[in-house]
Design a protein around this motif. Sequence first.
Motif, short mmCIF file in Angstrom:
data_model
loop_
_atom_site.label_atom_id
_atom_site.label_comp_id
_atom_site.label_asym_id
_atom_site.label_seq_id
_atom_site.Cartn_x
_atom_site.Cartn_y
_atom_site.Cartn_z
N THR A 56 1.22 -1.15 -0.02
CA THR A 56 -0.04 0.17 -0.02
C THR A 56 0.67 1.20 0.02
N ILE A 57 0.95 2.29 -0.60
CA ILE A 57 1.57 3.69 -0.71
C ILE A 57 0.10 4.67 -0.85
N THR A 58 0.56 5.39 0.32
CA THR A 58 0.17 6.52 0.45
C THR A 58 0.69 7.98 0.14
N SER A 59 -0.15 9.19 -0.16
CA SER A 59 1.45 10.25 -0.45
C SER A 59 0.16 11.83 -0.15
N GLN A 60 0.66 12.56 -0.13
CA GLN A 60 1.31 13.46 1.18
C GLN A 60 1.66 14.97 0.21
N PRO A 61 0.68 15.90 0.25
CA PRO A 61 1.88 16.92 -0.03
C PRO A 61 2.75 17.71 0.99
N LEU A 62 3.74 17.95 0.37
CA LEU A 62 4.93 18.12 1.81
C LEU A 62 5.69 19.46 0.97
N ALA A 63 6.32 20.06 1.89
CA ALA A 63 6.83 21.47 1.87
C ALA A 63 8.25 21.53 3.24
N ILE A 64 8.80 22.13 2.38
CA ILE A 64 10.17 22.55 3.70
C ILE A 64 10.99 23.73 3.24
N GLY A 65 10.65 24.44 3.81
CA GLY A 65 10.32 25.65 4.70
C GLY A 65 11.00 26.12 6.30
N ILE A 66 10.01 27.67 6.29
CA ILE A 66 10.61 28.17 7.10
C ILE A 66 9.33 28.09 7.96
N ILE A 67 9.19 27.76 8.96
CA ILE A 67 8.33 27.74 10.23
C ILE A 67 8.07 29.31 11.50
N VAL A 68 7.23 29.80 10.97
CA VAL A 68 7.26 31.18 12.14
C VAL A 68 6.50 31.29 13.64
N ALA A 69 6.64 31.18 14.67
CA ALA A 69 5.28 30.93 15.47
C ALA A 69 4.72 32.15 16.04
N THR A 70 3.61 32.37 16.60
CA THR A 70 2.79 33.82 16.48
C THR A 70 2.85 34.14 18.25
N MET A 71 3.22 34.46 18.83
CA MET A 71 2.90 35.12 20.17
C MET A 71 2.77 35.98 21.03
N GLY A 72 1.80 35.87 22.11
CA GLY A 72 1.26 37.62 21.82
C GLY A 72 0.09 37.52 22.94
N GLN A 73 -0.70 38.57 22.62
CA GLN A 73 -2.07 38.86 22.78
C GLN A 73 -2.98 39.28 21.27
N SER A 74 -4.06 40.34 21.63
CA SER A 74 -5.12 40.09 20.39
C SER A 74 -4.08 40.64 19.72
N PHE A 173 11.88 31.31 13.96
CA PHE A 173 11.57 32.19 14.74
C PHE A 173 10.40 32.13 14.65
N VAL A 174 10.13 33.64 16.32
CA VAL A 174 8.65 33.60 16.69
C VAL A 174 8.68 35.15 16.52
N LEU A 175 7.04 36.00 16.22
CA LEU A 175 6.54 36.89 15.70
C LEU A 175 6.18 37.41 17.55
N TRP A 176 6.30 38.82 17.99
CA TRP A 176 5.81 39.02 19.65
C TRP A 176 4.91 40.34 19.48
N ALA A 177 3.95 39.67 19.51
CA ALA A 177 2.81 41.29 19.69
C ALA A 177 2.03 41.89 21.05
N GLN A 178 2.35 42.04 21.98
CA GLN A 178 2.42 42.10 23.63
C GLN A 178 2.06 43.04 24.06
N GLY A 179 1.90 43.72 25.56
CA GLY A 179 1.70 45.18 26.09
C GLY A 179 0.84 45.33 25.94
N GLU A 180 -0.42 45.01 25.09
CA GLU A 180 -1.59 46.08 25.75
C GLU A 180 -2.01 45.57 27.59
N SER A 181 -1.85 44.74 27.73
CA SER A 181 -2.28 44.31 28.94
C SER A 181 -2.24 44.67 30.13
N ASP A 182 -0.48 44.60 29.89
CA ASP A 182 0.54 45.16 31.20
C ASP A 182 -0.01 46.42 31.41
N ALA A 183 -0.11 47.52 30.05
CA ALA A 183 0.33 49.37 30.26
C ALA A 183 -1.65 49.60 30.97
#
Length: 198
Positions: A56-74, A173-183
């Motif tokens: 049995t052979i199964t197949s799926q799409p594949l990509a290799i590149g950059i994964i970026v995580a986002t963290m922070g708030q709204s 890398f990570v993109l960070w956008a946060q600070g409003e709650s603290d302010a």
Amino acid sequence: MLFIQRDGVTGDVPFSGDAARILKSGEVVRDWTSGGLLADVPQGGGYTLEVRVGTTITSQPLAIGIIVATMGQSNIVRWLIDDTTIPAAPDTYQLGRDGKWTANVSGIGDRIFTGILAGALGVPVAIIDAAKSGTGLVYEGDGNRGWWLDTAPTGLYPQALNEIRGVTPRVEFVLWAQGESDANRLVSTQHYAAGLNT
């Protein structure tokens, strides 16, 4: 869909089965290999991963590149979900809340960001949304939605790492956008800066 974080200009593609190979536009990029790993596959998109188990052979799409995580708030959460008519760029992907990669990211911010980055570097780009609305960085900035420096297993940062590690051992890398709650809770600039440095 499988997205692999690159290491330099290649990526290692793990598989579960007797053997696997990688195709692109019907041409063999990496022929049948056993051992559970296709090593040093050139970064890029448009791949097909075929895995053989017995006959049995199964197949799926594949990509290799950059994964970026986002963290922070709204602000960064909305960046990933606000509707837009801007078309998604090719070779851009997003990890859904169901834990599956999907092509063509959806929010206005991520469409612009991933499109520019993928276009400039000629590399597929994927986003993992690990941000949480209404959150603080430090305890004093918490409005009952959590704070990022909480190191308990149920804290925001450990939860985000668990979510990321569920699909990849690392991100570019990570993109960070946060600070409003603290302010809004009058956390001082010095206290916030020390927390961000931590």
